[in-house]
Design a protein around this motif. Structure first.
Motif, PDB file in Angstrom:
ATOM      1  N   THR A   1      59.019 -28.473  89.346  1.00  0.00           N
ATOM      2  CA  THR A   1      59.684 -28.375  88.052  1.00  0.00           C
ATOM      3  C   THR A   1      60.842 -29.363  87.991  1.00  0.00           C
ATOM      4  OG1 THR A   1      61.161 -26.628  88.843  1.00  0.00           O
ATOM      5  CG2 THR A   1      59.083 -25.935  87.828  1.00  0.00           C
ATOM      6  N   VAL A   2      61.264 -29.674  86.766  1.00  0.00           N
ATOM      7  CA  VAL A   2      62.420 -30.541  86.557  1.00  0.00           C
ATOM      8  C   VAL A   2      63.318 -29.886  85.526  1.00  0.00           C
ATOM      9  CG1 VAL A   2      61.166 -32.662  87.112  1.00  0.00           C
ATOM     10  CG2 VAL A   2      61.266 -31.873  84.739  1.00  0.00           C
ATOM     11  N   PRO A   3      64.614 -30.197  85.519  1.00  0.00           N
ATOM     12  CA  PRO A   3      65.498 -29.637  84.493  1.00  0.00           C
ATOM     13  C   PRO A   3      65.019 -30.006  83.096  1.00  0.00           C
ATOM     14  CG  PRO A   3      66.767 -30.661  86.253  1.00  0.00           C
ATOM     15  CD  PRO A   3      65.339 -31.046  86.487  1.00  0.00           C
ATOM     16  N   THR A   4      65.005 -29.041  82.203  1.00  0.00           N
ATOM     17  CA  THR A   4      64.493 -29.256  80.852  1.00  0.00           C
ATOM     18  C   THR A   4      65.169 -30.421  80.149  1.00  0.00           C
ATOM     19  OG1 THR A   4      63.998 -26.905  80.652  1.00  0.00           O
ATOM     20  CG2 THR A   4      64.144 -28.158  78.613  1.00  0.00           C
ATOM     21  N   GLU A   5      66.498 -30.541  80.312  1.00  0.00           N
ATOM     22  CA  GLU A   5      67.231 -31.573  79.574  1.00  0.00           C
ATOM     23  C   GLU A   5      66.801 -32.984  79.948  1.00  0.00           C
ATOM     24  OE1 GLU A   5      69.866 -30.072  82.997  1.00  0.00           O
ATOM     25  OE2 GLU A   5      68.577 -29.224  81.440  1.00  0.00           O
ATOM     26  N   THR A   6      66.181 -33.165  81.120  1.00  0.00           N
ATOM     27  CA  THR A   6      65.758 -34.507  81.518  1.00  0.00           C
ATOM     28  C   THR A   6      64.547 -34.981  80.719  1.00  0.00           C
ATOM     29  OG1 THR A   6      64.275 -33.709  83.260  1.00  0.00           O
ATOM     30  CG2 THR A   6      66.591 -34.100  83.864  1.00  0.00           C
TER      31      THR A   6
ATOM     32  N   TYR B   1      66.303 -27.857  73.118  1.00  0.00           N
ATOM     33  CA  TYR B   1      65.672 -26.881  74.010  1.00  0.00           C
ATOM     34  C   TYR B   1      64.168 -27.081  73.969  1.00  0.00           C
ATOM     35  CZ  TYR B   1      64.056 -22.308  75.654  1.00  0.00           C
ATOM     36  OH  TYR B   1      63.425 -21.311  76.317  1.00  0.00           O
TER      37      TYR B   1
ATOM     38  N   ASN C   1      55.733 -19.584  84.429  1.00  0.00           N
ATOM     39  CA  ASN C   1      56.633 -20.353  85.292  1.00  0.00           C
ATOM     40  C   ASN C   1      56.612 -19.823  86.725  1.00  0.00           C
ATOM     41  OD1 ASN C   1      57.486 -22.077  83.259  1.00  0.00           O
ATOM     42  ND2 ASN C   1      59.129 -20.722  82.616  1.00  0.00           N
TER      43      ASN C   1
END
Length: 287
Positions: A109-114, A74, A99
């Motif tokens: 923004t981009v997905p955190t997991e990327t 995370y 945010n």
């Protein structure tokens, strides 16, 4: 007035296998940031370009490849949006409010997991226990750290930018020094600009960036101010780290008390760079 830009890729015990990539990364970021200044751009725009370059480079702990917190993979983003002061009366925004504000002014923004690479996922599995001595980790091969840039533009304005993925396996909710004004970074046209790197809790306790500028205000050189402040942090709270500084007159320094820090600086088409203590190499940039 001659423009100057200095960047760092984090102060820690950079292992030999990452040494060349770290130096190449800061050199590239310094060239890209300085190109903004050379075109007459602002110090703020220059440090943003330089730090974006470092964030996009997976060898550094910022942006892509940021460290994972404990309990889950995370990343928590905290935005210190001083760049957008004309659009809000506030100095600092964090968490959901930051945010929402970022979205309102068109920041994508981009997905955190990327942003978490497979390498970082593996390292997180190896080192799940944060409470095994974070300060000591800065002198082991497992520690990464912050990236940053400082600049002086042709109009005489200074700026700083600091970005980090934080410390691996930190507690959820932990806030480091990078987003805290006066700790991870500080800029003042009267005295200069600073970006710090190292153990965040130690930097927070001594407000390192502001401490360095206060010593410059007292008449110390940028190098003396950096060395004295880092020594104070070591003596007072046993913390190690580094700092890059530029003064309104164009003097600059890259100083650290860890084993290594990747840094680069550009002034008058000369690129200076280093990794190890007392190392100061240079190369001429193409006209």
């Amino acid at each position: 007035m001659s423009a100057v830009l200095v960047v760092h890729g984090g102060a820690w015990a950079i292992p030999d296998e990452l040494a060349k990539a770290s130096v190449d990364g800061v050199k590239t970021a310094a060239r890209e940031g300085f190109s903004v200044l050379k075109r007459g751009g602002s110090a703020v725009d220059a440090v943003e370009v330089a730090v974006r370059s470092l964030e996009d480079n997976t060898v550094f702990d910022a942006g892509t490849d940021g460290f994972a917190q404990c309990c889950e993979i995370y990343l928590m983003f905290q935005l210190c949006l001083t760049y957008f002061l004309p659009q809000t009366s506030h100095v600092m925004l964090t968490s959901q409010g930051a945010n929402l504000f970022a979205e309102s002014i068109g920041i994508s923004t981009v997905p955190t997991e990327t942003l978490v690479t497979e390498y970082e996922r593996r390292e997180w599995e190896k080192h799940k226990n944060y409470m095994t001595g974070v300060i000591e980790d800065f002198n082991t091969q497992w520690a990464h750290d912050t990236v940053g840039a400082v600049a002086l533009d042709s109009a005489g304005n200074v700026a700083c930018a600091t970005s980090t993925g934080g410390i691996r396996n930190k507690m959820v909710g932990r806030v480091g020094d990078s987003p805290v004004i006066g700790c991870g970074g500080y800029a003042d046209n009267l005295n200069g600009a600073v970006s710090c790197t190292g153990h965040g809790e130690s930097i927070l306790k001594v407000t390192l960036a502001r401490l360095i500028l206060s010593k410059i205000e007292q008449g110390k050189s940028v190098t003396e101010a950096s060395q004295m402040s880092l020594q104070h942090m070591g003596d007072r709270v046993k913390g190690a780290g580094g700092a890059i500084v530029v003064s309104p007159s164009g003097h600059w320094a890259a100083t650290f008390t860890t084993e290594r820090m990747a840094w680069a600086a550009v002034e008058q088409d000369v690129l200076w760079y280093g990794l190890d203590p007392h190392e100061r190499l240079k190369e001429q940039l193409p006209q």
